[in-house]
Write an enzyme that holds these catalytic residues in place. Structure first.
Site, PDB file in Angstrom:
ATOM      1  N   ASP A 206       0.814  -1.216   0.000  1.00 35.85           N
ATOM      2  CA  ASP A 206       0.000   0.000   0.000  1.00 35.85           C
ATOM      3  C   ASP A 206       0.845   1.262   0.000  1.00 35.85           C
ATOM      4  OD1 ASP A 206       0.907  -0.558   2.552  1.00 35.85           O
ATOM      5  OD2 ASP A 206      -1.073  -0.983   3.370  1.00 35.85           O
TER       6      ASP A 206
ATOM      7  N   ASP B 245      -7.571  -2.773  14.200  1.00 37.23           N
ATOM      8  CA  ASP B 245      -8.967  -3.019  13.806  1.00 37.23           C
ATOM      9  C   ASP B 245      -9.098  -4.246  12.889  1.00 37.23           C
ATOM     10  OD1 ASP B 245      -7.904  -2.124  11.425  1.00 37.23           O
ATOM     11  OD2 ASP B 245      -9.244  -0.400  11.193  1.00 37.23           O
TER      12      ASP B 245
ATOM     13  N   HIS C 250      -7.323  -4.861  10.108  1.00 37.71           N
ATOM     14  CA  HIS C 250      -7.059  -4.701   8.668  1.00 37.71           C
ATOM     15  C   HIS C 250      -5.786  -5.410   8.232  1.00 37.71           C
ATOM     16  CE1 HIS C 250      -4.862  -0.613   9.536  1.00 37.71           C
ATOM     17  NE2 HIS C 250      -3.951  -1.522   9.309  1.00 37.71           N
TER      18      HIS C 250
ATOM     19  N   GLU D  82      -9.726  -2.031   5.243  1.00 38.55           N
ATOM     20  CA  GLU D  82     -10.354  -1.758   6.526  1.00 38.55           C
ATOM     21  C   GLU D  82     -11.592  -2.644   6.706  1.00 38.55           C
ATOM     22  OE1 GLU D  82      -8.705  -0.283   8.591  1.00 38.55           O
ATOM     23  OE2 GLU D  82      -8.122   1.770   8.116  1.00 38.55           O
TER      24      GLU D  82
HETATM   25  C1  F6R Z   1       1.392  -1.546   6.044  1.00 41.43           C
HETATM   26  C2  F6R Z   1       0.107  -2.217   6.139  1.00 41.43           C
HETATM   27  C3  F6R Z   1      -0.695  -2.216   7.396  1.00 41.43           C
HETATM   28  C4  F6R Z   1       0.140  -2.467   8.655  1.00 41.43           C
HETATM   29  C5  F6R Z   1      -0.755  -2.389   9.888  1.00 41.43           C
HETATM   30  C6  F6R Z   1       0.063  -2.543  11.159  1.00 41.43           C
HETATM   31  O1  F6R Z   1       1.941  -1.716   4.747  1.00 41.43           O
HETATM   32  O2  F6R Z   1      -0.322  -2.757   5.177  1.00 41.43           O
HETATM   33  O3  F6R Z   1      -1.688  -3.193   7.305  1.00 41.43           O
HETATM   34  O4  F6R Z   1       0.741  -3.724   8.566  1.00 41.43           O
HETATM   35  O5  F6R Z   1      -1.399  -1.152   9.919  1.00 41.43           O
HETATM   36  O6  F6R Z   1       0.916  -1.439  11.323  1.00 41.43           O
HETATM   37  P1  F6R Z   1       2.069  -1.462  12.396  1.00 41.43           P
HETATM   38  O7  F6R Z   1       3.024  -2.499  11.964  1.00 41.43           O
HETATM   39  O8  F6R Z   1       2.699  -0.085  12.302  1.00 41.43           O
HETATM   40  O9  F6R Z   1       1.439  -1.747  13.687  1.00 41.43           O
END
Ligand code: F6R
Length: 262
Positions: free
Chosen positions: A67, A136, A138, A143
């Site tokens: 992403d 959450d 995702h 989401e």
């Molecule tokens: C990032 C991504 C997100 C993160 C998730 C956890 O490329 O796709 O799904 O893996 O938001 O973020 P952290 O690792 O910062 O807790």
């Protein structure tokens, strides 16, 4: 789903890096799907070490990131482009032309998303997808209530994700871009294998819902229950809400040697 619980995030990340390294050695032209955020940092650090100290060769490897924020130019310090070059690509011998990260500044977002999907197909599909998980539930930036059939597209982040990611934007959630381009859940599910990492108590609820809850789009990661090769590497803190944690530990301890690095 295989759940691997280890004491610390360091041990867990080193084990996960061993799996990535094994694929890179066995398939020198493998396609890796990569994630950003704080979770994979130690995994990337270990991959850099394996490259610099043990000669792990990335020259034939292709990567696709999950992403990118919409509206952040590549050189923005919080763009995922900057993150990836800083934490991994600049320290290994990957060829820049083999690196793919969604373009957050694309003038035509639907076209850029369709081209991203096409590029994945043309590369032969993703062999191994690294994932984190949002508090959450995702994966990528899919989401809650994202379609399980979704492909790369624009998404709007939830208020919870804006809050979670404010730490990268001077603790000001109003500075976190609201939109992103993300691989879809369908795109992620097409990967040959999934390697998810999650650390800390903040992830415990999401992990329990993903592993032991019903498969439902309100917990996007729960779809991984339907992936035939999904490994979930977590530390003890992220395992605290798993009802069957002892069983997962028992399974792992009883694995035959030949299966340990598979
Ligand atoms: C990032 C991504 C997100 C993160 C998730 C956890 O490329 O796709 O799904 O893996 O938001 O973020 P952290 O690792 O910062 O807790």
């Amino acid at each position: 789903m295989e759940i691997i619980i280890k004491e610390t995030s360091e041990t867990t990340s080193v084990m996960a890096a061993r799996l990535v390294a094994r694929l890179v050695r066995e398939k020198p032209n493998a396609v890796l799907g990569l994630a950003t955020g704080s979770t994979p940092l130690m995994l990337y650090k270990e991959l850099v070490r394996l490259h610099q100290e043990e000669g792990l060769d990335f020259s034939g490897i292709t990567t696709f990131n999950l992403d990118e924020y919409i509206g952040l130019p590549r050189d923005h310090e919080q763009s995922y482009y900057t993150f990836m070059w800083k934490n991994l690509f600049s320290q290994i011998n990957i060829l820049p032309e083999n690196v793919h990260i969604p373009d957050g500044m694309a003038a035509d977002v639907p076209l850029a998303c369709a081209e991203y999907e096409q590029a994945i197909l043309e590369a032969g599909g993703i062999d191994l997808q690294v994932l984190g998980i949002g508090s959450d539930g995702h994966v990528g930036f899919n989401e809650p209530t994202s379609s399980f059939a979704s492909r790369t597209r624009i998404k709007t982040l939830t208020r919870q994700t804006l809050k979670d990611n404010a730490r990268f934007f001077n603790d000001d959630d109003s500075r976190v871009p609201h939109h992103c381009i993300t691989m879809g859940i369908g795109t992620i599910m097409d990967a040959g294998c999934i390697l998810m990492l999650a650390f800390g108590e903040k992830k415990a609820e999401a992990i329990a819902s993903m592993v032991e809850g019903p498969v439902a789009s309100v917990v996007p990661a729960s779809i991984l229950q339907h992936h035939a090769r999904a490994k979930v590497f977590i530390d003890e803190a992220a395992a605290t809400q798993l009802k069957r944690a002892d069983y997962y530990r028992w399974v792992y301890e009883g694995k035959p040697d030949w299966q340990l690095d598979a």
